[in-house]
Motif scaffolding. Structure first.
Motif, mmCIF file in Angstrom:
data_model
loop_
_atom_site.group_PDB
_atom_site.id
_atom_site.type_symbol
_atom_site.label_atom_id
_atom_site.label_comp_id
_atom_site.label_asym_id
_atom_site.label_seq_id
_atom_site.Cartn_x
_atom_site.Cartn_y
_atom_site.Cartn_z
ATOM 1 N N SER A 14 -7.119 41.436 36.677
ATOM 2 C CA SER A 14 -7.354 40.002 36.815
ATOM 3 C C SER A 14 -6.612 39.497 38.051
ATOM 4 N N TYR A 15 -7.323 38.802 38.933
ATOM 5 C CA TYR A 15 -6.746 38.350 40.197
ATOM 6 C C TYR A 15 -7.160 36.904 40.483
ATOM 7 N N ASP A 16 -6.364 36.247 41.314
ATOM 8 C CA ASP A 16 -6.817 35.023 41.949
ATOM 9 C C ASP A 16 -7.724 35.433 43.105
ATOM 10 N N VAL A 17 -8.853 34.766 43.221
ATOM 11 C CA VAL A 17 -9.856 35.119 44.227
ATOM 12 C C VAL A 17 -10.216 33.878 45.024
ATOM 13 N N SER A 41 -14.332 26.698 51.051
ATOM 14 C CA SER A 41 -13.854 27.893 50.366
ATOM 15 C C SER A 41 -13.194 27.432 49.071
ATOM 16 N N VAL A 42 -13.289 28.232 48.022
ATOM 17 C CA VAL A 42 -12.713 27.830 46.737
ATOM 18 C C VAL A 42 -11.769 28.907 46.216
ATOM 19 N N ARG A 43 -10.700 28.473 45.600
ATOM 20 C CA ARG A 43 -9.739 29.383 44.973
ATOM 21 C C ARG A 43 -9.962 29.379 43.470
ATOM 22 N N LEU A 44 -10.173 30.568 42.914
ATOM 23 C CA LEU A 44 -10.461 30.740 41.499
ATOM 24 C C LEU A 44 -9.338 31.542 40.848
ATOM 25 N N SER A 45 -8.970 31.158 39.650
ATOM 26 C CA SER A 45 -7.918 31.878 38.940
ATOM 27 C C SER A 45 -8.525 32.807 37.902
ATOM 28 N N GLY A 46 -7.839 33.891 37.634
ATOM 29 C CA GLY A 46 -8.208 34.781 36.540
ATOM 30 C C GLY A 46 -9.551 35.414 36.641
ATOM 31 N N MET A 47 -9.908 35.921 37.846
ATOM 32 C CA MET A 47 -11.194 36.590 38.019
ATOM 33 C C MET A 47 -11.042 38.091 37.763
#
Length: 427
Positions: free
Chosen positions: A211-214, A415-421
């Motif tokens: 699981s990563y921030d993407v 651009s968007v930052r997503l958590s828990g991908m």
């Protein structure tokens, strides 16, 4: 010609709509660093739509001189159409007829194309990589819509596009740019970015699944939204049971900081307009506002069929065919931040976004040009990887949006930052 068509059609139909479009374009394609193909084209299209007793018939031709046969075909198709509760074509309205997406400097001029190509190549020299292919094109279009209620609007538009693909070893890089305004197109930056991803993408390491921030680039988030979210906002899909959002009006479907708005007047977009593909005056349409689903998109036919209010969301995707539900300038808004300040995986492009399930939103895509990122910069390249998840869930995972945006077709995206991908690697 329009007056003649209306006069002939009004004797046989209750209402008539005419859409006439013409365009001229010039372009060049690169093979390696040389121009391989140059092209120039000109075309026109005529679409006639008639309504008789609630039955809608449409026909089109690329030869306006054959409008009589086109009209006959439209009348014939109406006879076999299903009856719908039709409430009429729009009447003339007081609208802003300013040229919203037109740059008079854009012309079908070979010298302009050569200039764009040279600027692409100049930018590509910023890093060590070889050009595999590329393109530059210029287009001018004009369209007129008229109907039997006396409505007649005309507009001109321009568009300029550049793209470049490069390679260094086995690493490739791709970038493109599109605008209606020569001042807003950046061939040097396009070339530089393509060279960067090719050159700096060499020697990437495998990533461990987890699981990563993407951070998704504007191109990557656009691909995912187009695969599932945009179709789910279509009123036709909503009423035929093909939309994930069908029963969710007024509900929270995204983070409370997220809005998705169609703004036809935003000058960053290439689809700026004052009226839609049916002559309806446009307005800002908030689909999602502060996380809440507010609206769906309707053209006249769908709105009338399901007793909904038209939203001026009809678009013409070519020089032939009936209007369809779409959007003008779809803009994603969220909390602005430096999305690369904290450690994350940056994804420039996706492979396979079109395979996402538009009903459920489930997806699994391959990453293209992924990098570890931190402190506002891209660092080590990642050899390969995949991300999987649910597109509709992503709307709840957006933690930040870049201040810089890109115009991609009818979308204006940050651009968007997503958590828990969930990222799937080989390590």
């Amino acid at each position: 010609m329009i007056d003649e068509i209306l006069k002939a059609a009004n004797k046989q139909a209750d209402e008539t709509e005419i859409f006439f479009a013409s365009s001229e374009s010039i372009g060049a394609d690169l093979k390696q660093d040389k121009i391989a193909i140059g092209s120039k084209s000109r075309g026109s299209g005529l679409i006639i739509r008639v309504i008789t007793n609630g039955k809608v018939g449409v026909s089109c031709t690329d030869n306006p001189k054959t409008w009589k046969q086109c009209l006959d075909a439209a009348l014939a198709s109406a006879k076999f159409a299903d009856h719908i509760p039709w409430n009429g074509l729009p009447k003339p309205d007081s609208i802003d007829k300013t040229l919203h997406a037109f740059d008079p400097r854009i012309k079908p001029d070979p010298d302009l194309i050569l200039n764009l190509i040279e600027r692409l190549k100049s930018g590509s020299e910023s890093y060590t990589a070889d050009i595999t292919s590329g393109s530059a094109s210029l287009g001018i279009s004009e369209h007129t819509i008229a109907n039997s209620h006396g409505l007649e609007y005309s507009a001109k538009g321009t568009q300029v596009h550049v793209s470049l693909e490069m390679i260094a070893g086995t690493s490739t890089g791709y970038e493109s740019d599109t605008s209606w305004n020569l001042d807003h197109i950046h061939p040097e930056k396009t070339g530089e970015n393509a060279a960067f991803f090719a050159s700096k993408g060499q020697g990437g390491k495998e990533i461990t699944s987890g699981s990563y921030d993407v951070v998704l680039s504007p191109m990557a988030i656009t691909q995912l939204l187009e695969a599932a979210v945009v179709p789910a906002l279509s009123g036709r899909n909503v009423h035929t049971g093909r939309s994930f959002f069908s029963d969710k009006i007024g509900q929270s479907i995204a983070s409370e900081t997220i809005s998705l708005i169609d703004d036809p007047m935003d000058k960053r977009g290439v689809a700026n307009c004052a009226w839609d593909g049916e002559g309806m005056p446009v307005k800002v349409l908030p689909f999602i506002e502060n996380g809440i689903l507010h609206s769906f998109a309707y053209d006249l036919r769908t709105a009338y069929r399901y007793n909904e209010t038209p939203t001026a969301s009809a678009v013409r995707t070519g020089q032939s065919g009936a209007p369809a539900i779409g959007n003008h300038n779809l803009i994603l808004k969220g909390p602005e931040s430096d999305v690369l300040s904290e450690k994350a995986i940056f994804v420039h492009d996706l492979i396979g976004a079109h395979t996402a399930n538009p009903m459920s939103g489930d997806f699994s895509v391959e990453l293209s040009s992924p990098f570890y990122a931190q402190d506002g910069e891209l660092h080590e390249p990642i050899r390969t990887g995949m991300i999987s998840g649910n597109i509709f869930d992503l709307l709840h995972k957006i933690e930040g949006c870049s201040t810089e945006t890109r115009t991609l077709g009818s979308m204006i995206m940050p651009s968007v930052r997503l958590s828990g991908m969930t990222v799937i690697g080989r390590a």
